[in-house]
Scaffold this active site. Structure first.
Site, mmCIF file in Angstrom:
data_model
loop_
_atom_site.group_PDB
_atom_site.id
_atom_site.type_symbol
_atom_site.label_atom_id
_atom_site.label_comp_id
_atom_site.label_asym_id
_atom_site.label_seq_id
_atom_site.Cartn_x
_atom_site.Cartn_y
_atom_site.Cartn_z
ATOM 1 N N TRP A 522 0.818 -1.214 0.000
ATOM 2 C CA TRP A 522 0.000 0.000 0.000
ATOM 3 C C TRP A 522 0.852 1.265 0.000
ATOM 4 C CZ3 TRP A 522 -4.227 -1.993 3.957
ATOM 5 C CH2 TRP A 522 -4.941 -3.024 3.323
ATOM 6 N N CYS A 603 -7.620 -10.214 5.449
ATOM 7 C CA CYS A 603 -9.032 -10.147 5.088
ATOM 8 C C CYS A 603 -9.150 -10.492 3.619
ATOM 9 C CB CYS A 603 -9.657 -8.795 5.370
ATOM 10 S SG CYS A 603 -8.549 -7.416 5.359
ATOM 11 N N HIS A 654 -18.243 -5.499 6.678
ATOM 12 C CA HIS A 654 -18.382 -4.588 5.548
ATOM 13 C C HIS A 654 -19.830 -4.162 5.345
ATOM 14 C CE1 HIS A 654 -14.607 -6.789 4.825
ATOM 15 N NE2 HIS A 654 -14.196 -5.576 4.557
HETATM 16 N N1 GLN Z 1 -6.015 -4.155 12.720
HETATM 17 C C1 GLN Z 1 -6.618 -3.570 11.554
HETATM 18 C C2 GLN Z 1 -7.987 -3.045 11.926
HETATM 19 O O1 GLN Z 1 -8.606 -3.615 12.767
HETATM 20 C C3 GLN Z 1 -6.751 -4.561 10.437
HETATM 21 C C4 GLN Z 1 -7.370 -3.946 9.219
HETATM 22 C C5 GLN Z 1 -7.357 -4.788 7.969
HETATM 23 O O2 GLN Z 1 -7.158 -5.958 7.995
HETATM 24 N N2 GLN Z 1 -7.569 -4.198 6.848
HETATM 25 O O3 GLN Z 1 -8.469 -2.085 11.359
HETATM 26 ZN ZN ZN Z 2 -9.100 -7.249 7.711
#
Ligand code: GLN
Ligand code: ZN
Length: 714
Positions: A522, A603, A654
């Site tokens: 990123w 994720c 989400h």
């Molecule tokens: N620790 C991060 C959160 O809880 C993980 C975010 C992610 O996996 N995109 O926001």
């Molecule tokens: Zn995540």
């Protein structure tokens, strides 16, 4: 030399795009305001192109996502106004969002399942204002890419049938214009012979009985069937000469048809560094031996870059090395001029990166304790109940939190005041988690704007920008950091907040880190050394942080790697090499005493294809998304021997919907068929930062009800 550019960012210099659309959602703007505003933004984009290059597509702008626009164009969806359109983006009927190739842009996935409707032409971007004189080069995502990236097509026959239907609609559309800009990035993926034949058939269909000129672009990687691609019935072919030198080598081997235009992508659309004119000219000189009609363009859409470096207060030395989208347009013109008046000596050397062999994945970092031993040791320390519950890290980032951070960054409030505010938030959250009854707590990440930017600001060798926003989906944007020098850590980055949180409770609080691959994925990365080396530098900074956390008495550390899969190369044959260094870097960060429980989080829903790689990573517990793809995950676990603990997300964060106990229980029950219950954690899918408190609290309460039930039953 003719220049061509495409994919200019739609976000606007000051995020006008976001403000406009979100303003419409809030009712601040009317549909007419939205149409006008979008048309104005598009005009700006066209102006930027016009100033620097000869050719560029029109109609690239969308109010949310171009894949959806294409699906609407072929009649798969037929929203008749903005509200109905946005309902498909983010409402009750929202389509799934998925990563666009190996980038961090997410597109809406058209869904053909359970749907036998006959597709038919349904207007092209018909909700948007028609601009006069825009009949040239309208932008399209190609039919093959559109279908290949959709879901709900189950058989080869169905794919073929749908593709033919779609091709006919495209033909109808392009017969109305003089020329068209078609992007087919899916042509660089691994394709079967059958698919390549279908691509040929599709373009023959599209081109039948029309004089429309087709400018066909591929990008993100080389094309494996170049010899056939260059013979498609199109006028111009855009190829990527930046990602690697395969396209160049292949053109040198097979040549290029005399009657076609080769559009050489030589300005990187995915990284922020200025183009090395000498090596660009070198490539062009080599190509010009094989084609009479050589044009140049960017090598990937420019929307992976911020709009302009103008107004950035970066160190001078760094700023001089940078080119964002606007500056890349200027580069195209400069390189073209350079080429036409060249005096640069022809270089024979390849544009080579220094060699780097990362330390091997296992070797020095192999944990001296087996996972089973670590598990026994940790069991006696934590004494956690069956089905331990936890969250992924962040809690709602409310407008209040964001406002305070802004005030702190702009000097309106003091550091002390800001710290106190964060501490109060942490305190409230610890109390809340204890009340709800969670077993492993988090501090909530209130101090973090973004999980990468937060670390980028603290590490040496990485710069952050003020206005370098790029869109990750719809109107959501983030500012990628720029890794420009060797990365190192001068002092602890997360210790204050975590140890404070731990001081408030007897339950374990997880230390939260963003993993090396995600920071890399990123951010924009330097190109003078291999990215594997940058990953190892990041890893060693993170490892130091883990040591500090351990010394300060933190017993659980989580390393988030949401981008681990996304960063994988497009072509499978390059996977093993990537995963070797990616796993190696992760593992060289993930080193701890056996007493410290290491968690990781990803994720990603299509777990099956990477389970073997995940199994080579060091951690004691992994949490992953599961609510959207249960079946796949269960199958994956049937295939490998997995001796670690796992938290399958039972709540799809989400969506604003509060998960029902029974629904979550179903997910758990299915998983327990293959995962032993002693290994099973209960947690949401991902961090809660985008959720509201109103959904978070009842959802967590339901989650704990589920845990209670499970413990009673087992
Ligand atoms: N620790 C991060 C959160 O809880 C993980 C975010 C992610 O996996 N995109 O926001
Ligand atoms: Zn995540």
């Amino acid at each position: 030399m003719t220049t061509y550019a495409y994919g200019f960012p739609r976000i606007g210099k000051n995020r006008e795009y976001k403000k406009l659309i979100e303003g419409y959602w809030k009712g601040e703007f009317s549909a007419e305001d939205l149409r006008e505003g979008i048309a104005k933004l598009e005009e700006e984009i066209l102006k930027a192109y016009k100033k620097q290059v000869n050719y560029y597509p029109t109609h690239e702008i969308t109010v949310y996502d171009n894949m959806l626009d294409m699906a609407v164009m072929i009649g798969l969806y037929t929203p008749t106004d903005f509200n109905k359109y946005f309902n498909l983006c983010r409402g009750e009927n929202a389509l799934e969002l998925t990563k666009w190739f190996n980038t961090n842009y997410h597109y809406l996935v058209p869904d053909f399942s359970g749907n036998n409707i006959q597709l038919k032409k349904n207007g092209y971007k018909s909700l948007l204002k028609k601009q006069p004189g825009q009949q040239k080069l309208p932008y399209l995502i190609g039919p093959f890419t559109l279908l290949k990236l959709s879901k709900g097509i189950t058989t080869d026959n169905e794919f073929e049938k749908r593709l033919e239907e779609i091709a006919n609609i495209y033909r109808e559309i392009i017969t109305e214009v003089e020329s068209v800009h078609i992007e087919e990035p899916a042509l660089v993926t691994d394709l079967k012979e059958r698919e390549i034949s279908l691509i040929e058939k599709t373009y023959n269909t599209i081109k039948k009985n029309t004089n429309c000129k087709i400018y066909l672009f591929t990008y993100y990687d080389s094309v494996d069937f170049l010899e056939r691609l260059i013979n498609l019935p199109v006028e111009a072919i855009g190829l990527d000469f930046v990602s690697n030198n395969k396209n160049l080598k292949e053109i040198e081997r097979i040549g290029f048809p005399e009657d076609k235009i080769l559009i050489a992508g030589i300005v990187n659309g995915r990284n922020v560094w200025k183009t090395d004119a000498t090596s660009a000219i070198n490539i062009l000189n080599r190509l010009s031996k094989h084609t009479k009609n050589l044009w140049i363009s960017n090598a990937a859409p420019l929307y992976h870059l911020p709009v302009t470096t103008e107004g950035e207060s970066l160190e001078n030395e760094l700023r001089e090395r940078l080119a964002f989208a606007t500056e890349k347009l200027a580069e195209l013109r400069e390189i073209a001029t350079f080429f036409d008046n060249q005096s640069i000596a022809e270089e024979k050397t390849e544009n080579k990166k220094s060699e780097y062999s990362p330390p091997s994945e296992k070797s020095e970092n192999l944990p001296s304790f087996s996972y089973t031993q670590r598990r026994e040791i940790q069991k006696s320390i934590f004494n956690l109940p069956l089905f331990p519950s936890t969250t992924i890290g962040s809690f709602p980032q409310t407008p209040e939190v964001r406002k305070k951070r802004r005030q702190f960054k702009t000097g309106k409030i003091s550091e002390d005041e800001y710290d106190k505010f964060i501490r109060d938030k942490i305190k409230e959250l610890i109390k809340l988690q204890e009340e709800i009854g969670l077993d492993v707590l988090v501090h909530g990440e209130f101090e973090r704007s973004d999980m990468v930017e937060f670390f980028a600001e603290k590490l040496n060798g990485i710069a952050t920008t003020k206005k370098g926003w790029i869109i990750s989906y719809g109107t959501r944007c983030y500012r990628p950091a720029i890794i420009h020098s060797d990365v190192s850590r001068s002092k602890a980055m997360t210790l204050n907040e975590i140890t404070y949180a731990q001081s408030l409770t007897n339950k374990p609080v997880k230390g939260m880190l963003t993993g090396p691959i995600t920071i890399l994925a990123w951010s924009y990365i330097r190109e003078d050394i291999p990215e594997a080396k940058v990953a190892y530098q990041l890893a060693s900074a993170l490892r130091e942080e883990i040591e500090d956390l351990e010394k300060a008495g933190i017993k659980i550390v989580q390393i988030d790697e949401p981008a681990f899969r996304e960063k994988a190369p497009i072509k499978r044959r390059n996977w093993e090499a990537y995963f070797r260094w990616a796993i190696g870097a992760f593992n060289s960060a993930a080193v701890s005493r056996p007493e410290t429980q290491l968690h990781t989080h990803m994720c990603y829903s299509e777990f099956g294809e990477i389970i073997e790689y995940i199994n080579r990573m060091h951690f004691d517990v992994i949490s992953i998304e599961a609510t959207r793809s249960r079946g796949d995950i269960i199958e994956a676990f049937e295939r490998v021997e997995f001796d670690r603990q796992i938290g399958l997300g039972v709540w799809d964060i989400h969506s604003p919907v509060i998960p029902k106990i029974e629904e979550m229980k179903e997910i758990v029950n299915r998983a327990l068929k293959v995962i032993p219950r002693e290994n099973f954690w209960i947690n949401p899918d991902c961090g809660l930062k985008t959720r509201q408190w109103e959904e978070t609290i009842p959802s967590l309460k339901n989650l704990m009800q589920l845990v209670k039930k499970l413990r009673e039953e087992h």
